[in-house]
Design a protein around this motif. Structure first.
Motif, PDB file in Angstrom:
ATOM      1  N   ARG A  53       0.819  -1.208   0.000  1.00  0.00           N
ATOM      2  CA  ARG A  53       0.000   0.000   0.000  1.00  0.00           C
ATOM      3  C   ARG A  53       0.857   1.263   0.000  1.00  0.00           C
ATOM      4  NH1 ARG A  53      -1.414   3.601   3.505  1.00  0.00           N
ATOM      5  NH2 ARG A  53      -3.647   3.632   3.131  1.00  0.00           N
ATOM      6  N   VAL A  54       2.043   1.173   0.618  1.00  0.00           N
ATOM      7  CA  VAL A  54       2.887   2.356   0.697  1.00  0.00           C
ATOM      8  C   VAL A  54       3.368   2.798  -0.697  1.00  0.00           C
ATOM      9  CG1 VAL A  54       5.150   1.239   1.061  1.00  0.00           C
ATOM     10  CG2 VAL A  54       4.658   3.431   2.162  1.00  0.00           C
ATOM     11  N   ASP A  55       3.416   1.854  -1.638  1.00  0.00           N
ATOM     12  CA  ASP A  55       3.782   2.218  -3.006  1.00  0.00           C
ATOM     13  C   ASP A  55       2.676   3.042  -3.667  1.00  0.00           C
ATOM     14  OD1 ASP A  55       6.136   0.937  -2.669  1.00  0.00           O
ATOM     15  OD2 ASP A  55       5.726  -0.744  -4.027  1.00  0.00           O
ATOM     16  N   ASP A  57       0.425   4.838  -1.920  1.00  0.00           N
ATOM     17  CA  ASP A  57       0.429   6.078  -1.147  1.00  0.00           C
ATOM     18  C   ASP A  57       1.512   7.024  -1.667  1.00  0.00           C
ATOM     19  OD1 ASP A  57      -0.497   7.332   1.576  1.00  0.00           O
ATOM     20  OD2 ASP A  57       1.682   7.508   1.550  1.00  0.00           O
ATOM     21  N   SER A  58       2.664   6.458  -1.958  1.00  0.00           N
ATOM     22  CA  SER A  58       3.809   7.228  -2.434  1.00  0.00           C
ATOM     23  C   SER A  58       3.492   7.947  -3.742  1.00  0.00           C
ATOM     24  CB  SER A  58       4.974   6.250  -2.620  1.00  0.00           C
ATOM     25  OG  SER A  58       6.117   6.917  -3.029  1.00  0.00           O
TER      26      SER A  58
END
Lengths: 613, 241
Positions: A53-55, A57-58
């Motif tokens: 998910r952080v990808d 979000d990024s």
């Protein structure tokens, strides 16, 4: 999130083949459909694409057109670049705020309208301008802004914003925009009549190596600003290993004051796509990507239709124009608001569905570009020249311009002049002649090549426009006497602070420090030593930055210091020699807090008869 | 056996193996090029720019730039020392770095660079940003006040731990380290023993309950300047010791 919202996201991901490389398209579609890419949406997208998910979000937090919190159904993005400010953007902003009852950066309580600023939206020749969702509105003033606000409050997304259409294809059924072309001067190469397919047919009669040879012979150099020889770039791409290669057309003109690609896409899309197809043939690519900046989303339907038309005409797709073994197609990649994506490696990152961070070089895109494959990234204007060179011959092209700069150049002229717009001029034209042409009689300063270029004064008006003298991507912003060049430099630095990707230290921090010092100086708190501080900081930022953004962003400061130093010096208070503190230091203001705490005035630094000891 | 070739570094001849970066070749030759984001076990990133050298007169980050036969590299010059010191100062003013009560003191590479460059006070004004902290995880503390955006944790989590715990969010001055969860590190699959925590050059990622096992004054950079191990002919090692 509602079950319906989740279903939308699932469908959007599925339509993109659940392919992480299409994350840009997915995020754009989700933002459009749901008005935000919320944390819940990010979770769902990550699950469907099977990526962290952080990808997601990024990526979402990188681009200006994405928002995690819901925006209004109507988003007004008022352009606040220098030219818009000169033409009254502040009054337009005030009128919008008053009429809508919200401030910039806010959304109306009913969720109907958001007010935002946008950096240059490619309409400096008809400023002040704004985007209302995707629709450009131009030549605004406070009266029109009030009227617009009332209309939007009453009718929301149904409001009919455009009453009269602009010239040429701006009136096309698939564009229907009030934008005007402002083509002030046509030339023999780009803004000339062209029969679709004529350059392509001639190219396909040659071998790919012969096409590259012709482009080399024509001495065509990249029109985006860097001026790299196009034939050489293609040669590198062709000779790099691997069986897959790509062509990317860079139409992400984010440089404030540049709008020539807008006109090219409106009036000469066939020429651009044909140039891409020829490039694909020359380097051995089967796929081309046309990167369209979010600010030009109003052209998306039109460009898509032109691509369909070219497929039908056999100019794209399988066995193009009957040439056995030559298959090539083009897809549109929408951007989402990031100036840095005009940098070719950042553009590639964005096409791959990632943050628009530039990449380390080497390897260069010609060796390892899109998805790790050899990729040639060419400016839209360069590709227009390509099609014409193949049509009319390299000799014809090379005979125009100057020794080191063949052909013509599109210039985007804006600011203080009678005739802003697009001019196609042969390389070699003198700046002073250009000023006459555009109706600029009292020019005191010109920002050449946009903020990342240089601010020049009258002593350089005898220079000529070409790669060997005054090299430029084509933007000329003109300023008359009376304009505050220090404040203009400050505005340009605001822009770079906003647009730096933040990857490397000097660009992320250096630009902020440069801007802050200009703000201090403009507020009257500057001292002469600050000029050396600015120069050293600017030089360090340029030298150490990782990509072209930071390597050029201090230019507004450095070139105004070089050419307009008196404008800075006029902002400093004169020191009277005997004073114990610097002239810019307000002693009484500094003492005031202490005086309050002590309950008495300073016995040493108390003004006597209005003067300080 | 890979091919070797020579290039010039500050007038000295350095032998490089094909595929090596300028920094790797310099390290083997016992020449220290100051650095912060570079880490021996991780792919080069080129973000801090402290290792900037001039290659045939052009600035390049030596951690990413391949060595090439015959190139002339300038490293330890007055001008480059000043650029590097400026960059270290930028990092100091950009965040909130208080060495006197930071438990990384003496092991912090930013602090050590400051000492090596003779930095007394930064020439730039402090920005005093508001940054988020995260103490949610039982074994790890995240203090973004001290983050220098080197991406070592981002890379180590992917390359060494085979996870994706960290990534950047936002852009420009708003760029910050994000974790692979809604907000809290505790909600990720990070582990107290992850290499991603070890490689932090500053006091942004800290192991809880380890802070003062080695007293301040007896730590690595309390004894010798950063880069000494390379200059003594020993390759750089991980710093948390």
């Amino acid at each position: 999130m509602s079950a319906q919202g989740a279903a939308h996201i699932k469908a959007i991901c599925k339509a993109a083949g659940n392919d992480p490389a299409r994350l840009m398209d997915i995020a754009i579609a989700v933002q459009k459909q749901l008005g935000a890419v919320s944390d819940t949406a990010i979770d769902l997208i990550a699950t469907h694409l099977k990526i962290p998910r952080v990808d997601v979000d990024s990526l979402v937090t990188f681009y200006a057109f994405f928002s995690k919190t819901p925006k209004g159904r109507v988003i007004i993005r008022l352009c606040n670049d220098v030219v818009d400010q000169m033409n009254g953007a502040a009054e337009v902003a005030a009128a919008l705020e008053t009429e809508l009852g919200i401030r910039f950066g806010e959304t109306s309580p009913d969720g109907a309208i958001s007010l935002e600023y946008a950096p240059c939206i490619g309409l400096s020749d008809q400023a002040p301008a704004a985007l209302i969702n995707d629709v450009p509105v131009t030549h605004l003033d406070s009266g029109k802004a009030r009227h617009l606000a009332q209309l939007l409050k009453r009718e929301g997304t149904q409001a009919r914003l455009v009453k009269t259409f602009g010239d040429g294809n701006n009136a096309h059924d698939l564009i229907r925009s009030m934008v005007v072309n402002n083509i002030r001067e046509t030339g023999p190469v780009i803004l000339a009549p062209y029969t679709s397919g004529s350059g392509l047919k001639k190219a396909l009669a040659l071998s790919p190596a012969e096409v590259i040879r012709d482009i080399k012979t024509s001495r065509l150099r990249g029109r985006g600003g860097a001026g790299f020889p196009t034939g050489m770039k293609w040669d590198f791409t062709r000779q790099a290993g691997g069986d897959q290669r790509f062509i990317i057309c860079n139409a992400d003109e984010g440089e404030p004051g540049t709008f020539k690609d807008r006109v090219l896409m409106t009036e000469c899309p066939d020429l651009i796509f044909e140039g891409m197809t020829i490039a694909g043939y020359a380097v051995g690519a089967a796929e081309g990507i046309f990167y369209l900046r979010a600010e030009y989303a109003y052209l998306e339907k039109f460009l898509t239709a032109i691509l369909t038309q070219r497929r039908k005409a056999g100019q794209l797709g399988q066995t193009i124009c009957g040439k056995a073994g030559f298959h090539f197609d083009i897809r549109l990649q929408m951007g989402a608001g990031a100036y840095v994506c005009g940098e070719e490696t950042a553009l590639i990152s964005s096409c791959e569905g990632r943050r628009g961070d530039p990449k380390n070089r080497p390897p260069f895109p010609a060796q390892k570009g899109y998805k790790g494959c050899p990729t040639s990234v060419n400016n839209a204007e360069t590709l227009c020249c390509v099609a014409r060179i193949l049509e009319c011959g390299p000799g014809w092209f090379a005979a125009m311009g100057t020794k080191g700069s063949a052909g013509t150049k599109l210039l985007s002229i804006s600011g203080d002049c009678a005739r802003p717009g697009v001019y196609e001029v042969p390389f070699g034209v003198k700046v002073s002649d250009l000023l006459k042409k555009v109706g600029a009689d009292h020019t005191a300063a010109i920002q050449v090549g946009g903020p990342s270029g240089r601010m020049i004064g009258p002593k350089e008006f005898n220079r000529i426009i070409c790669y060997d003298d005054l090299s430029t991507g084509g933007s000329f912003i003109l300023f008359n006497k009376g304009r505050n060049v220090v404040d203009i430099a400050r505005q340009f630095m605001d822009f770079f602070v906003e647009e730096s990707c933040g990857y490397c230290t000097p660009c992320r921090v250096g630009n902020v420090l440069l801007r802050n010092k200009l703000v201090e100086i403009l507020a009257g708190h500057g001292a002469l030593e600050d000029l050396a501080y600015l120069e050293e900081l600017g030089r360090t930022t340029k030298l150490a930055s990782r990509c072209g953004l930071g390597q050029t962003s201090p230019n507004p400061v450095l070139s105004t210091l070089e050419n307009f130093r008196p404008a800075y010096e006029a902002l400093f208070k004169k020191s009277r020699g005997h004073e114990p503190v610097l002239a810019n230091f307000d002693l009484q203001a500094a003492l005031s807090q202490g005086s309050i705490l002590a309950g008495r005035a300073s016995s040493i630094f108390t003004p006597v008869n209005g003067s300080q000891p | 056996m890979s091919e070797t070739f020579d290039f010039t570094l500050d007038g000295a001849t350095v032998t490089a193996q094909s595929g090596e970066t300028i920094m790797q070749a310099a390290d083997r030759a016992g020449i220290y090029i100051p650095r912060l984001c570079a880490h021996k076990e991780l792919h080069p990133f080129g973000a801090c720019r402290i290792c900037t050298v001039l290659v045939n007169g052009r600035p390049q980050s030596s951690c990413t730039q391949p060595a090439a036969p015959g190139i002339v590299v300038e490293n330890d010059t007055e001008a480059l020392r000043n650029v590097r010191k400026s960059l270290v100062e930028m990092l100091f003013v950009e965040g909130n770095h208080y060495c006197m009560f930071c438990e990384k003191s003496g092991l912090c590479e930013l602090q050590a660079l400051g000492y090596r460059f003779g930095l007394l006070a930064p020439r730039y004004p402090y920005q005093f940003p508001k940054r988020e902290m995260d103490a949610s995880h039982p074994d790890i503390f995240v203090d973004r006040n001290r983050c220098v955006q080197c991406a070592r944790c981002v890379r180590a989590s992917r390359e060494l731990d085979h996870k994706t715990v960290f990534e950047f969010s936002g852009r420009g001055a708003h760029k910050a380290i994000a974790v692979n969860a809604d907000a809290r590190l505790a909600d990720t699959d990070v582990n107290g023993t992850d290499r991603a925590i070890d490689v932090c050059p500053v006091g942004c990622l800290l192991r809880k309950r380890y802070g003062f096992r080695t007293p301040i004054g007896q730590r690595k950079y309390d004894h010798q300047p950063i880069g000494s191990d390379i200059e003594a002919g020993h390759p750089p090692a991980a710093v948390n010791g």
